[in-house]
Design a protein around this motif. Structure first.
Motif, PDB file in Angstrom:
ATOM      1  N   PHE A 130       5.644  -2.960  12.785  1.00 30.28           N
ATOM      2  CA  PHE A 130       6.577  -3.310  11.724  1.00 30.28           C
ATOM      3  C   PHE A 130       7.875  -2.504  11.768  1.00 30.28           C
ATOM      4  N   LEU A 131       8.129  -1.845  12.908  1.00 33.19           N
ATOM      5  CA  LEU A 131       9.409  -1.201  13.170  1.00 33.19           C
ATOM      6  C   LEU A 131      10.023  -1.838  14.411  1.00 33.19           C
ATOM      7  N   ASN A 132      11.298  -2.151  14.350  1.00 32.59           N
ATOM      8  CA  ASN A 132      11.981  -2.768  15.487  1.00 32.59           C
ATOM      9  C   ASN A 132      13.464  -2.408  15.468  1.00 32.59           C
ATOM     10  N   GLU A 133      14.257  -3.131  16.251  1.00 27.37           N
ATOM     11  CA  GLU A 133      15.689  -2.819  16.355  1.00 27.37           C
ATOM     12  C   GLU A 133      16.428  -3.006  15.036  1.00 27.37           C
ATOM     13  N   THR A 134      15.930  -3.883  14.195  1.00 19.59           N
ATOM     14  CA  THR A 134      16.611  -4.166  12.923  1.00 19.59           C
ATOM     15  C   THR A 134      15.956  -3.482  11.728  1.00 19.59           C
ATOM     16  N   ARG A 135      14.858  -2.789  11.960  1.00 16.80           N
ATOM     17  CA  ARG A 135      14.134  -2.151  10.852  1.00 16.80           C
ATOM     18  C   ARG A 135      13.743  -0.735  11.249  1.00 16.80           C
ATOM     19  N   ASP A 136      14.386   0.246  10.639  1.00 22.63           N
ATOM     20  CA  ASP A 136      14.147   1.646  10.992  1.00 22.63           C
ATOM     21  C   ASP A 136      13.136   2.332  10.079  1.00 22.63           C
ATOM     22  N   PHE A 137      12.852   1.736   8.909  1.00 21.11           N
ATOM     23  CA  PHE A 137      11.938   2.364   7.956  1.00 21.11           C
ATOM     24  C   PHE A 137      10.910   1.345   7.475  1.00 21.11           C
ATOM     25  N   TYR A 138       9.697   1.845   7.245  1.00 17.12           N
ATOM     26  CA  TYR A 138       8.648   0.997   6.664  1.00 17.12           C
ATOM     27  C   TYR A 138       7.910   1.820   5.615  1.00 17.12           C
ATOM     28  N   ASP A 139       7.955   1.367   4.367  1.00 16.07           N
ATOM     29  CA  ASP A 139       7.295   2.067   3.264  1.00 16.07           C
ATOM     30  C   ASP A 139       5.848   1.619   3.145  1.00 16.07           C
ATOM     31  N   LEU A 140       4.958   2.590   3.100  1.00 14.85           N
ATOM     32  CA  LEU A 140       3.519   2.313   3.033  1.00 14.85           C
ATOM     33  C   LEU A 140       2.918   3.087   1.869  1.00 14.85           C
ATOM     34  N   SER A 141       2.235   2.379   0.972  1.00 15.11           N
ATOM     35  CA  SER A 141       1.590   3.012  -0.178  1.00 15.11           C
ATOM     36  C   SER A 141       0.098   2.683  -0.152  1.00 15.11           C
ATOM     37  N   PHE A 142      -0.726   3.706  -0.294  1.00 17.02           N
ATOM     38  CA  PHE A 142      -2.173   3.493  -0.285  1.00 17.02           C
ATOM     39  C   PHE A 142      -2.846   4.525  -1.176  1.00 17.02           C
ATOM     40  N   ARG A 143      -4.097   4.304  -1.442  1.00 19.72           N
ATOM     41  CA  ARG A 143      -4.897   5.160  -2.315  1.00 19.72           C
ATOM     42  C   ARG A 143      -5.875   5.966  -1.460  1.00 19.72           C
ATOM     43  N   ALA A 144      -5.967   7.265  -1.705  1.00 20.62           N
ATOM     44  CA  ALA A 144      -6.915   8.130  -1.002  1.00 20.62           C
ATOM     45  C   ALA A 144      -7.959   8.627  -1.989  1.00 20.62           C
ATOM     46  N   VAL A 145      -9.224   8.461  -1.630  1.00 20.82           N
ATOM     47  CA  VAL A 145     -10.329   8.839  -2.513  1.00 20.82           C
ATOM     48  C   VAL A 145     -11.279   9.755  -1.744  1.00 20.82           C
ATOM     49  N   ARG A 146     -11.561  10.899  -2.322  1.00 18.38           N
ATOM     50  CA  ARG A 146     -12.510  11.849  -1.720  1.00 18.38           C
ATOM     51  C   ARG A 146     -13.670  12.038  -2.693  1.00 18.38           C
ATOM     52  N   PHE A 147     -14.888  11.841  -2.195  1.00 17.35           N
ATOM     53  CA  PHE A 147     -16.061  11.943  -3.062  1.00 17.35           C
ATOM     54  C   PHE A 147     -17.162  12.732  -2.373  1.00 17.35           C
ATOM     55  N   LYS A 148     -18.039  13.263  -3.196  1.00 15.15           N
ATOM     56  CA  LYS A 148     -19.106  14.133  -2.710  1.00 15.15           C
ATOM     57  C   LYS A 148     -20.321  13.300  -2.337  1.00 15.15           C
ATOM     58  N   ILE A 149     -20.911  13.577  -1.152  1.00 25.27           N
ATOM     59  CA  ILE A 149     -22.109  12.842  -0.739  1.00 25.27           C
ATOM     60  C   ILE A 149     -23.334  13.748  -0.646  1.00 25.27           C
ATOM     61  N   SER A 150     -23.123  15.053  -0.587  1.00 22.63           N
ATOM     62  CA  SER A 150     -24.233  16.007  -0.635  1.00 22.63           C
ATOM     63  C   SER A 150     -23.692  17.325  -1.180  1.00 22.63           C
ATOM     64  N   GLU A 151     -24.481  18.372  -1.115  1.00 24.83           N
ATOM     65  CA  GLU A 151     -24.128  19.630  -1.765  1.00 24.83           C
ATOM     66  C   GLU A 151     -22.749  20.149  -1.349  1.00 24.83           C
ATOM     67  N   ASP A 152     -22.495  20.198  -0.041  1.00 21.56           N
ATOM     68  CA  ASP A 152     -21.221  20.750   0.435  1.00 21.56           C
ATOM     69  C   ASP A 152     -20.480  19.773   1.356  1.00 21.56           C
ATOM     70  N   VAL A 153     -20.808  18.501   1.275  1.00 23.12           N
ATOM     71  CA  VAL A 153     -20.211  17.519   2.185  1.00 23.12           C
ATOM     72  C   VAL A 153     -19.429  16.480   1.384  1.00 23.12           C
ATOM     73  N   TYR A 154     -18.204  16.209   1.831  1.00 15.17           N
ATOM     74  CA  TYR A 154     -17.356  15.215   1.195  1.00 15.17           C
ATOM     75  C   TYR A 154     -16.935  14.172   2.238  1.00 15.17           C
ATOM     76  N   GLU A 155     -16.667  12.981   1.752  1.00 20.29           N
ATOM     77  CA  GLU A 155     -16.088  11.933   2.590  1.00 20.29           C
ATOM     78  C   GLU A 155     -14.770  11.486   1.967  1.00 20.29           C
ATOM     79  N   THR A 156     -13.822  11.123   2.828  1.00 22.98           N
ATOM     80  CA  THR A 156     -12.516  10.660   2.363  1.00 22.98           C
ATOM     81  C   THR A 156     -12.262   9.256   2.892  1.00 22.98           C
ATOM     82  N   VAL A 157     -11.829   8.363   2.017  1.00 25.94           N
ATOM     83  CA  VAL A 157     -11.491   7.000   2.416  1.00 25.94           C
ATOM     84  C   VAL A 157     -10.084   6.671   1.918  1.00 25.94           C
ATOM     85  N   VAL A 158      -9.422   5.755   2.632  1.00 26.39           N
ATOM     86  CA  VAL A 158      -8.137   5.227   2.172  1.00 26.39           C
ATOM     87  C   VAL A 158      -8.329   3.739   1.898  1.00 26.39           C
TER      88      VAL A 158
END
Length: 298
Positions: A130-158
């Motif tokens: 999505f970047l080319n000769e006529t487009r120098d910038f691309y705005d991307l917005s997303f959500r990041a979620v980090r949750f606990k799956i065990s005592e000291d272990v976390y997983e992160t998803v977007v």
């Protein structure tokens, strides 16, 4: 030396069938591009939510999801990684649910270099559609979620799922469904028989791979449409389901016209296994040795 194929597949974790798959060489470098090609084919239901593991962590893939209005949940490297989507993201330890905004660009001005939290530099050697000769910038917005799956272990998803649709705890359930694909590949390789091939030519080996996927789908559809009527065995502590290995053996006999449909249903109902969702085991990873072609000789 050895010969190997790498298969990228699109699996329905609820209905337990493969919608699409791509056969590539042994290298896993094409995983993201293979999934993008599958997205373009659109051989999947509308309103699907795509879940993917860390091998699919990519700005390009996320942009394709968003541009095509497709919902996604991708597991990414955790916040302590030096290379990944969560690099240069200021977060606190523990669980979080936050919105991240990034601007991707191929330019390298002083402003861009100074603000690594906002700008992501995309070199010409990287693949971003999505970047080319006529487009120098691309705005991307997303959500990041980090949750606990065990005592000291976390997983992160977007994800691009909104906070109104899914809360933080919902992502544990969403990602848990993806394990069904892991068990599907286990059945595909060891029950259907995709570990070893009968052919040597590339085209014929690919034909065997396609046939194995089709056989898996046919087997799952037949099994899921058999009504397991109540009996004494099914009224015990656990729910029961047909034994997949036994069912596939009998489905093969049915397809070869060795038995009829009535006999097939009776045989599938005869061999049942208890479902114990609370059980968990350590993953036992074993090295795979090469097998010579003479294993097929009689």
């Amino acid at each position: 030396s050895f010969c190997q194929y790498h298969v990228n597949a699109l699996y329905d974790c609820l209905n337990k069938v493969f919608y699409d798959w791509s056969i590539d060489a042994a290298s896993k470098k094409r995983e993201v591009n293979a999934l993008i090609s599958i997205l373009k084919d659109r051989n999947y239901p509308q309103n699907s939510i795509f879940t993917a593991d860390r091998g699919y962590e990519s700005y390009n893939l996320m942009a394709h999801f968003i541009e095509n209005d497709i919902k996604f949940v991708i597991r990414v490297k955790d916040i302590h990684t030096k290379v990944g989507l969560m690099t240069n993201v200021r977060t606190e330890e523990g669980a979080f649910d936050m919105r991240i905004n990034r601007t991707l660009t191929s330019l390298q001005t002083k402003e861009i270099k100074a603000d690594k939290e906002k700008y992501i530099f995309v070199p010409t050697t990287s693949n971003f559609d999505f970047l080319n000769e006529t487009r120098d910038f691309y705005d991307l917005s997303f959500r990041a979620v980090r949750f606990k799956i065990s005592e000291d272990v976390y997983e992160t998803v977007v994800t691009n799922l909104s906070e109104e649709e899914f809360g933080t705890d919902d992502f544990k359930e969403l990602y848990r469904y993806r394990w069904n694909e892991e068990t599907a590949f286990n059945k595909l390789k060891y029950t259907i028989g995709l570990v070893y091939f009968h052919a040597r030519k590339r085209q014929l080996i690919q034909q065997e791979i396609n046939a194995a996927f089709l056989m898996y789908n046919v087997s799952e559809v037949i099994i899921r449409n058999i009504d397991l009527k109540k009996n004494k065995k099914l009224e015990l502590e656990y729910d029961y389901k047909p034994n997949f290995s036994s069912a596939v053996t009998n489905i093969r006999l049915y397809l070869r016209k060795k038995i009829n449909m009535k006999e097939l249903i009776l045989r599938i109902k005869k061999f049942l296994v208890a479902q114990r969702p609370e059980r968990s085991f350590e993953r036992n990873i074993k090295g795979q040795s090469c097998k010579p072609l003479n294993y097929r000789t009689s």
